[in-house]
Design an enzyme around this catalytic site. Sequence first.
Site, PDB file in Angstrom:
ATOM      1  N   GLU A  83     -53.762  85.039  24.650  1.00  0.00           N
ATOM      2  CA  GLU A  83     -52.436  84.486  24.366  1.00  0.00           C
ATOM      3  C   GLU A  83     -51.822  83.811  25.601  1.00  0.00           C
ATOM      4  O   GLU A  83     -50.624  83.916  25.859  1.00  0.00           O
ATOM      5  CB  GLU A  83     -51.509  85.573  23.815  1.00  0.00           C
ATOM      6  CG  GLU A  83     -51.996  86.140  22.496  1.00  0.00           C
ATOM      7  CD  GLU A  83     -51.087  87.203  21.915  1.00  0.00           C
ATOM      8  OE1 GLU A  83     -51.001  87.287  20.678  1.00  0.00           O
ATOM      9  OE2 GLU A  83     -50.471  87.960  22.681  1.00  0.00           O
ATOM     10  N   GLU A 158     -56.215  87.277  15.358  1.00  0.00           N
ATOM     11  CA  GLU A 158     -55.438  88.484  15.102  1.00  0.00           C
ATOM     12  C   GLU A 158     -54.548  88.246  13.880  1.00  0.00           C
ATOM     13  O   GLU A 158     -53.533  87.554  13.976  1.00  0.00           O
ATOM     14  CB  GLU A 158     -54.570  88.862  16.306  1.00  0.00           C
ATOM     15  CG  GLU A 158     -55.341  89.247  17.550  1.00  0.00           C
ATOM     16  CD  GLU A 158     -54.421  89.646  18.699  1.00  0.00           C
ATOM     17  OE1 GLU A 158     -53.201  89.872  18.435  1.00  0.00           O
ATOM     18  OE2 GLU A 158     -54.882  89.728  19.842  1.00  0.00           O
TER      19      GLU A 158
END
Length: 536
Positions: A83, A158
Amino acid sequence: KFLRKANDLGLYVIFRPGPYICSEWEFGGLPGWLLKDPDMVIRSNYKPYQDAVDRWFGALIPKIKDFQRSKGGPIIAVQVENEFGHYSDEIDHLLFIKKVLQKYGIQEMLLTSDNGRRQSLFYNQALPTVNFQNFQNGKTDFERIKAQSKDFPLMVMEFWSGWFDHWGEEHHGRPENFILSNFEEILKSGASVSIYMFHGGTNFGFMAGANNADSPQYGADVSSYDYGAPISESGDTTPLYHGMRDLITKYTSVKPGPVPPNREKAAYGNVEMLNFMSWTDMLDVMKTVTKDINTYKKPLPMEYLTMMESREGYGQNYGYIVYRRTVQMFTKLEVKGTMKDRMQVVISGGRDNKVLDWKSNYDYTMDVSSHSLREGINYTLDIIVENLGRANYANKGSKVLNKERKGITGEILLDDKPVENWTVYPLTFNRNFIHKIYTNDKYFPLSSLTKPPCLFRTNLKIEGPVPKDTFLQMEGWGKGIVFVNEHHLGRYWSIGPQKTLFVPAPYLKAGYNSIIVFEEEKVGKYVSFLDHPLLT
């Protein structure tokens, strides 16, 4: 062992080695000792950070490189950082990580994983994937990836199957039908998907992270990471699991196999405490098991301590830090500088009722006149600061991760006068300390109980040869930590939402099981072992 088992079962692995992983893990999986460097800039090309990353991959990658698919193993892809697009635009750092991974033997496809509209512009070096829970938001992410290259396969790295909790907030559950409807949309789109979390877990010990650092909205993560996942913290299948299983069967060629039954849990009932150890005696015991209790001219944060015995000079990572000094009468205590995360004061064994934390609006002042200190008498002043979790996440442009030093950084003033020469106790509750605590003779009957903070000791007797999973409830207690057979279960706190701690069967044994409770605020009558969790 995990990679070998995956290979034996014919499963593929997407390897995500960090070093930053988020995961609501303490400091996002990074070691706190990085912050011993006062100029540290994590997740960047700051040279000392690069050196630490190189050492990490240099130790890790050689252990797993033969498990790559190109060598007959299960690893089909490796993720670069995590991320990163939501944190920084320093794409050169991703390039550095890529080069180090490949230097130590990674040959498989590389990918990145980002959430929301802040994506790492690294798609010419690694396959971009996305993280989300709401498919309506995810469609925008998919369109952006397709605009980068029509040949990119779409993947949700995710798909968030639930959410995590902070102490003092409501339980952040997600409706089952909401999760299932969004999961179905992903399957209908033809994208690949990885469920995060598929199996809930536990932040045992002090390993829970935090969010919103350096803010009155700081949120310390609870010990449970059940997450509302398809498979629960204790390994049970849930209605969400069966719903997802049905959808996978509907939209893919995967044929479902048998589902094992959920394991039986045990309600071992109430267990009363046998005896207690005072705060003063507890620190005296600590002196016998560590050489890392030192005197410093000024109070230092955990990371700046010199801990030669356990960390070759690196500082303290977890737990509590205690600043102790002999003082004479004073009425006001003030910390000038920063204090993280939660501070209590004990004067000659007596705890002040006021607690200072992130909600104190950076005013770390305490009036101790209620202790009625008298002139000419020496008192032992203990300032206890708890690390409730270094932040595991930060937004782009934020520098808070570089400042997540725990304890006191600055000066301690008594009646407006700076006081120096503090003896610092790094109270980590490591295994040696807990063993010594349980077996020593400084316990007293509960009839002579003093006010917390203090330690309590008891035993749980389990009949029969095979213990079962159980859940420890601390109803009536205030705040603290629990050890069962020297295993650190994590934190409990009456403010909730979590009300039980998971105790896995492998932590238990037939016969007597030792229980140690460190309580900071309020003493309960007993602890209870239930056959079900209470997370709300």
